[in-house]
Write an enzyme that holds these catalytic residues in place. Structure first.
Site, PDB file in Angstrom:
ATOM      1  N   LYS A 145      -0.545  -6.562  -7.812  1.00 30.01           N
ATOM      2  CA  LYS A 145      -0.644  -7.785  -7.052  1.00 30.01           C
ATOM      3  C   LYS A 145      -2.309  -8.182  -7.366  1.00 30.01           C
ATOM      4  O   LYS A 145      -2.545  -9.311  -7.572  1.00 30.01           O
ATOM      5  CB  LYS A 145      -0.545  -7.381  -5.805  1.00 30.01           C
ATOM      6  N   ARG A 167      -4.343 -10.341   4.030  1.00 29.54           N
ATOM      7  CA  ARG A 167      -4.741 -11.350   4.436  1.00 29.54           C
ATOM      8  C   ARG A 167      -3.490 -12.423   4.846  1.00 29.54           C
ATOM      9  O   ARG A 167      -3.564 -13.649   5.283  1.00 29.54           O
ATOM     10  CB  ARG A 167      -5.488 -12.120   3.294  1.00 29.54           C
ATOM     11  N   HIS A 218       0.970  -0.961   0.024  1.00 35.79           N
ATOM     12  CA  HIS A 218      -0.052  -0.021   0.062  1.00 35.79           C
ATOM     13  C   HIS A 218       0.827   1.352  -0.023  1.00 35.79           C
ATOM     14  O   HIS A 218       0.538   2.045  -0.643  1.00 35.79           O
ATOM     15  CB  HIS A 218      -1.028  -0.057   1.284  1.00 35.79           C
TER      16      HIS A 218
HETATM   17  P1  AMP Z   1      -6.459  -3.737  -0.530  1.00 33.91           P
HETATM   18  O1  AMP Z   1      -6.319  -2.958   0.640  1.00 33.91           O
HETATM   19  O2  AMP Z   1      -6.110  -5.276  -0.415  1.00 33.91           O
HETATM   20  O3  AMP Z   1      -7.662  -3.458  -1.313  1.00 33.91           O
HETATM   21  O4  AMP Z   1      -5.332  -3.317  -1.606  1.00 33.91           O
HETATM   22  C1  AMP Z   1      -5.222  -1.810  -2.056  1.00 33.91           C
HETATM   23  C2  AMP Z   1      -4.312  -1.367  -2.887  1.00 33.91           C
HETATM   24  O5  AMP Z   1      -3.004  -1.809  -2.521  1.00 33.91           O
HETATM   25  C3  AMP Z   1      -4.757  -2.210  -4.296  1.00 33.91           C
HETATM   26  O6  AMP Z   1      -4.559  -1.686  -5.447  1.00 33.91           O
HETATM   27  C4  AMP Z   1      -3.853  -3.283  -4.248  1.00 33.91           C
HETATM   28  O7  AMP Z   1      -3.510  -3.876  -5.586  1.00 33.91           O
HETATM   29  C5  AMP Z   1      -2.728  -2.752  -3.863  1.00 33.91           C
HETATM   30  N1  AMP Z   1      -1.663  -3.791  -3.147  1.00 33.91           N
HETATM   31  C6  AMP Z   1      -2.052  -4.857  -2.221  1.00 33.91           C
HETATM   32  N2  AMP Z   1      -0.859  -5.584  -1.975  1.00 33.91           N
HETATM   33  C7  AMP Z   1       0.035  -5.052  -2.883  1.00 33.91           C
HETATM   34  C8  AMP Z   1       1.611  -5.654  -2.955  1.00 33.91           C
HETATM   35  N3  AMP Z   1       2.045  -6.433  -2.394  1.00 33.91           N
HETATM   36  N4  AMP Z   1       2.079  -4.725  -3.880  1.00 33.91           N
HETATM   37  C9  AMP Z   1       1.622  -3.835  -4.687  1.00 33.91           C
HETATM   38  N5  AMP Z   1       0.311  -3.398  -4.335  1.00 33.91           N
HETATM   39  C10 AMP Z   1      -0.330  -4.166  -3.544  1.00 33.91           C
END
Ligand code: AMP
Length: 279
Positions: free
Chosen positions: A149, A187, A37
């Site tokens: 991701k 997760r 993030h």
């Molecule tokens: P989430 O909180 O899981 O909905 O993720 C929010 C944003 O962070 C989304 O655009 C995801 O693709 C990005 N994101 C989550 N994990 C990663 C990672 N390991 N590397 C890069 N971006 C990520």
């Protein structure tokens, strides 16, 4: 850093920035922040005059048997991390703010939403597209940052921005990994020590695929069956899908070439992990 919970309050901050011709960068998240993030936050800070981060665990993108209720949350910690990054505004609405009584409107990105993760998570991308379009209309960003991701998500949202003529540049940023190769994910916190080790089979299988492709192998069936074999060797792992697809259509390719997306989802115990690479 200002924490804003109401849509009208955020819209009025946006109006003030727009009147001063400030460009706006936007990073939507579900919180429980990690370096993945934060890499998006830093990219936004580099590109735009002001950056808005949102934290919203969006109920409409979770299936009835999925982990909406237990999804990890730690607002205080997240706010501290964002404060350190020098973020102007954190948008933190609750579900009632985003979906008040009588809510009826949903966005669907046909075909793309039904492939890969969409097959085992029906309705998931409808929820994602809907909440992101709402957030786009509230924040009115010039740039929005998503992680590779969640490659299918990023591809769907880029399609939505094009199809609906949104003046938003959708930026897709590289996957941030732990030192041992596991793609960072909120997760990952669900994984016990043995599961954590089994989870490494995803990135390991992608590295193996890359080595074969670099050596000249172009047949998807050869690459994908070697990946399946490697993951199937993990007793805790159960493959949901492994596919090599076109980056725009998400249709399986007949030959692997530059730009092919190799994506996989694997259950490790009860936890569903995803990973991918772009050739
Ligand atoms: P989430 O909180 O899981 O909905 O993720 C929010 C944003 O962070 C989304 O655009 C995801 O693709 C990005 N994101 C989550 N994990 C990663 C990672 N390991 N590397 C890069 N971006 C990520």
């Amino acid at each position: 850093m200002k924490v804003i919970k109401s849509i009208p309050a955020l819209k009025s901050a946006v109006r003030r920035w727009k009147s001063k011709n400030r460009t706006i960068g936007f990073v939507p998240t579900m919180g429980y922040l990690h370096e993945g993030h934060l890499s998006l936050v830093r990219a936004s800070k580099k590109k735009a005059d002001v950056t808005v981060v949102s934290i919203f665990v969006n109920p409409t993108q979770f299936g009835p048997k999925e982990d909406f209720r237990t999804y990890p949350r730690d607002f205080e910690r997240d706010a501290g991390l964002l404060e350190k990054e020098g973020i102007a505004v954190l948008f933190y609405p609750d579900a009632e703010e985003m979906y008040p009584g009588g809510y009826k409107t949903y966005v669907e990105i046909y075909d793309l939403q039904d492939k890969l993760c969409g097959r085992s998570r029906p309705g998931h991308f409808r929820g994602v597209s809907t909440v992101v379009l709402k957030l786009f209309n509230i924040v009115r960003p010039d740039y929005a940052f998503f992680g590779q991701k969640d490659a299918q998500q990023a591809i769907i949202l880029r399609r939505m921005a094009r199809d609906l003529d949104l003046d938003i540049c959708v930026e897709i940023m590289p996957i941030v990994r732990e030192a041992d190769g596991l793609a960072m994910s909120s997760r990952n916190t669900y994984l016990g020590p043995d599961e954590r080790k089994a989870g490494l089979s995803l990135s390991r299988s992608l590295r193996q695929a890359k080595t074969r492709i670099d050596a000249g192998e172009r047949r998807p069936d050869v690459i994908l069956s070697a990946m399946k074999e490697m993951i199937a060797a993990e007793p805790l792992a159960m493959i949901d899908y492994i596919e090599a697809v076109d980056m725009d259509t998400l249709e399986p390719v007949k030959e692997i070439s530059e730009g092919t997306l190799i994506a996989l989802a694997v259950f490790i115990g009860k936890t569903r992990l995803i990973d991918n690479m772009i050739v």
